[in-house]
Design a protein around this motif. Structure first.
Motif, PDB file in Angstrom:
ATOM      1  N   UNK A   5      -6.354  35.623 -66.933  1.00 20.97           N
ATOM      2  CA  UNK A   5      -6.566  34.459 -66.071  1.00 20.97           C
ATOM      3  C   UNK A   5      -6.959  33.213 -66.856  1.00 20.97           C
ATOM      4  N   UNK A   6      -7.524  33.397 -68.063  1.00 21.46           N
ATOM      5  CA  UNK A   6      -7.941  32.269 -68.878  1.00 21.46           C
ATOM      6  C   UNK A   6      -6.888  31.864 -69.899  1.00 21.46           C
ATOM      7  N   UNK A   7      -5.806  32.610 -69.976  1.00 24.44           N
ATOM      8  CA  UNK A   7      -4.756  32.313 -70.950  1.00 24.44           C
ATOM      9  C   UNK A   7      -3.909  31.137 -70.492  1.00 24.44           C
ATOM     10  N   UNK A   8      -3.515  30.247 -71.400  1.00 28.98           N
ATOM     11  CA  UNK A   8      -2.624  29.140 -71.030  1.00 28.98           C
ATOM     12  C   UNK A   8      -1.226  29.616 -70.656  1.00 28.98           C
ATOM     13  N   UNK A   9      -0.924  30.890 -70.963  1.00 27.12           N
ATOM     14  CA  UNK A   9       0.399  31.464 -70.671  1.00 27.12           C
ATOM     15  C   UNK A   9       0.327  32.502 -69.557  1.00 27.12           C
ATOM     16  N   UNK A  10      -0.687  32.402 -68.687  1.00 26.81           N
ATOM     17  CA  UNK A  10      -0.910  33.473 -67.715  1.00 26.81           C
ATOM     18  C   UNK A  10       0.291  33.709 -66.803  1.00 26.81           C
ATOM     19  N   UNK A  11       1.005  32.657 -66.410  1.00 29.78           N
ATOM     20  CA  UNK A  11       2.164  32.850 -65.536  1.00 29.78           C
ATOM     21  C   UNK A  11       3.266  33.633 -66.246  1.00 29.78           C
ATOM     22  N   UNK A  12       3.492  33.306 -67.515  1.00 30.31           N
ATOM     23  CA  UNK A  12       4.504  34.029 -68.293  1.00 30.31           C
ATOM     24  C   UNK A  12       4.070  35.479 -68.501  1.00 30.31           C
ATOM     25  N   UNK A  13       2.770  35.681 -68.732  1.00 32.08           N
ATOM     26  CA  UNK A  13       2.257  37.048 -68.916  1.00 32.08           C
ATOM     27  C   UNK A  13       2.487  37.883 -67.669  1.00 32.08           C
ATOM     28  N   UNK A  14       2.138  37.343 -66.496  1.00 31.05           N
ATOM     29  CA  UNK A  14       2.354  38.072 -65.236  1.00 31.05           C
ATOM     30  C   UNK A  14       3.837  38.360 -65.031  1.00 31.05           C
ATOM     31  N   UNK A  15       4.674  37.398 -65.368  1.00 35.45           N
ATOM     32  CA  UNK A  15       6.124  37.567 -65.236  1.00 35.45           C
ATOM     33  C   UNK A  15       6.617  38.712 -66.122  1.00 35.45           C
ATOM     34  N   UNK A  16       6.141  38.752 -67.374  1.00 33.82           N
ATOM     35  CA  UNK A  16       6.540  39.819 -68.292  1.00 33.82           C
ATOM     36  C   UNK A  16       6.025  41.177 -67.825  1.00 33.82           C
ATOM     37  N   UNK A  17       4.791  41.215 -67.301  1.00 30.28           N
ATOM     38  CA  UNK A  17       4.229  42.481 -66.826  1.00 30.28           C
ATOM     39  C   UNK A  17       4.950  42.990 -65.582  1.00 30.28           C
ATOM     40  N   UNK A  18       5.384  42.062 -64.716  1.00 27.70           N
ATOM     41  CA  UNK A  18       6.208  42.475 -63.566  1.00 27.70           C
ATOM     42  C   UNK A  18       7.504  43.092 -64.067  1.00 27.70           C
ATOM     43  N   UNK A  19       8.084  42.487 -65.106  1.00 26.22           N
ATOM     44  CA  UNK A  19       9.291  43.059 -65.702  1.00 26.22           C
ATOM     45  C   UNK A  19       9.043  44.447 -66.253  1.00 26.22           C
ATOM     46  N   UNK A  20       7.888  44.639 -66.914  1.00 25.69           N
ATOM     47  CA  UNK A  20       7.529  45.963 -67.440  1.00 25.69           C
ATOM     48  C   UNK A  20       7.440  46.983 -66.310  1.00 25.69           C
ATOM     49  N   UNK A  21       6.819  46.584 -65.201  1.00 26.99           N
ATOM     50  CA  UNK A  21       6.680  47.491 -64.052  1.00 26.99           C
ATOM     51  C   UNK A  21       8.050  47.857 -63.476  1.00 26.99           C
TER      52      UNK A  21
END
Length: 355
Positions: A5-21
């Motif tokens: 939540x504190x990362x400047x790339x949090x949206x990209x991180x969530x997007x990548x993790x959704x892809x992983x799922x």
């Protein structure tokens, strides 16, 4: 501790993790598709997909296409339309998950591109990610196509290639996300480098074991009896009445026995499982003497628990002659161990740059 939540790339991180799922879901549904013998039920391929049968006429049209396939003509010639519907739906769901994953990555990339959230350093990674995603779809059809020709059986080599392409796609996506969640400049020095080589060896052996898992689930080349290696010698710890029965080495060459002989393939899968247990015990013993951070300790502990559960699942899956639920849980266990291995290797490699 890193916070998404504190990362400047949090949206990209969530997007990548959704892809992983989604990749994980695709692997699980792919396992269910294989165990229910549904993989050859759709005899054509469309890049953009197609709507499922919505009425009786559409079902009859799909069933008529399946009736022209070798699987129906040689194996399922007594199958009715009602029996065809479930296997069609498993394969259809599997393909639709793959297409959903494609849309998630494509639309997400366009969104982040328009919002100027993608740095120049990320471009090579994204290009490779999309290439591997496209190859996953191509390899999937290449695999299915091998079972739509003369013999109604998918090559175990192609099955392994399809499975590993999904695992590789996941590995790259997950590693990409880890780099954004845990930047190297925030890493702390530990003794992790002392077990890095052993962990990497464990990972390599695990990959070989996953490949042999695919071999065990498929049909060996030239196996006229069409018996899957996982459905023979459903005993443990011995294979039948022997530790190494004659069937394991009944072919001429070593490579032929370990790559195309069903009994030899199962023997290799059993043996590599024991090697993995030995390696995790070594990793456990060495790591107990080192000063590791929370992420590294978590990775080691999860691998220990994961290998224990996976080994038990493997034995039960064999003893009960590969029931659908246990077979799926066993593949899920392999995916879990693969994921945790990547997580651990990243944190063993993730150290502050020297000044």
């Amino acid at each position: 501790m890193a916070s998404i939540s504190q990362s400047p790339h949090k949206q990209i991180i969530y997007w990548l993790l959704v892809g992983c799922f989604l990749i994980y879901v695709m692997v699980v549904v792919g396992c269910l598709t294989r165990l229910t013998h549904s993989g050859l039920s759709i005899t054509d391929w469309s890049f953009m997909g197609s709507i499922p049968p919505l009425n009786e006429n559409m079902w009859l049209e799909r069933f008529a296409k399946y009736q022209q396939s070798p699987e129906f003509q040689k194996v399922n010639f007594e199958m009715t339309l009602e029996e065809f519907k479930p296997i069609f739906l498993w394969e259809y769901i599997h393909r639709m998950i793959g297409r959903t994953m494609m849309y998630v990555f494509a639309f997400g990339f366009i969104y982040f591109l328009l919002k100027k959230k993608i740095k120049k350093s990320m471009w090579p990674g994204f290009v490779l990610l999309f290439f591997m995603g496209a190859m996953q779809a191509v390899i999937g059809w290449w695999m299915v196509y091998s079972g739509l020709q003369k013999q109604p059986a998918v090559s175990h080599y192609r099955l392994a290639a399809h499975l590993m392409s999904a695992f590789i796609l996941f590995a790259f996506t997950f590693w990409f996300a880890l780099r954004l969640i845990y930047p190297k400049e925030e890493a702390e020095e530990t003794d992790g480098k002392k077990i890095k080589s052993l962990t990497f060896l464990f990972f390599i052996v695990l990959i070989i074991q996953i490949i042999y898992g695919a071999f065990t689930a498929g049909y060996a080349e030239g196996d006229n009896t069409k018996i899957r290696p996982g459905h023979i010698f459903n005993t443990w710890p011995k294979m039948g009445n022997d530790w190494i029965p004659e069937q394991v080495y009944m072919k001429e060459g070593v490579l032929e026995n370990i790559l195309e002989n069903p009994s030899g393939i199962q023997f290799m899968h059993r043996t590599i499982a024991l090697l993995i247990v030995v390696l995790i015990c070594m990793l456990w013993y060495k790591s107990n003497k080192l000063s590791l951070n929370k992420q590294q300790t978590l990775g080691i502990n999860l691998l220990i628990f994961g290998v224990t559960i996976q080994f038990i699942l493997g034995v039960l899956t064999l003893l009960y002659n590969v029931p659908v639920i246990m077979g799926t849980l066993h593949q899920t266990g392999a995916f879990f161990l693969f994921s945790i291995s990547i997580y651990l290797i990243y944190h063993l490699s993730n150290k502050k740059p020297s000044i």
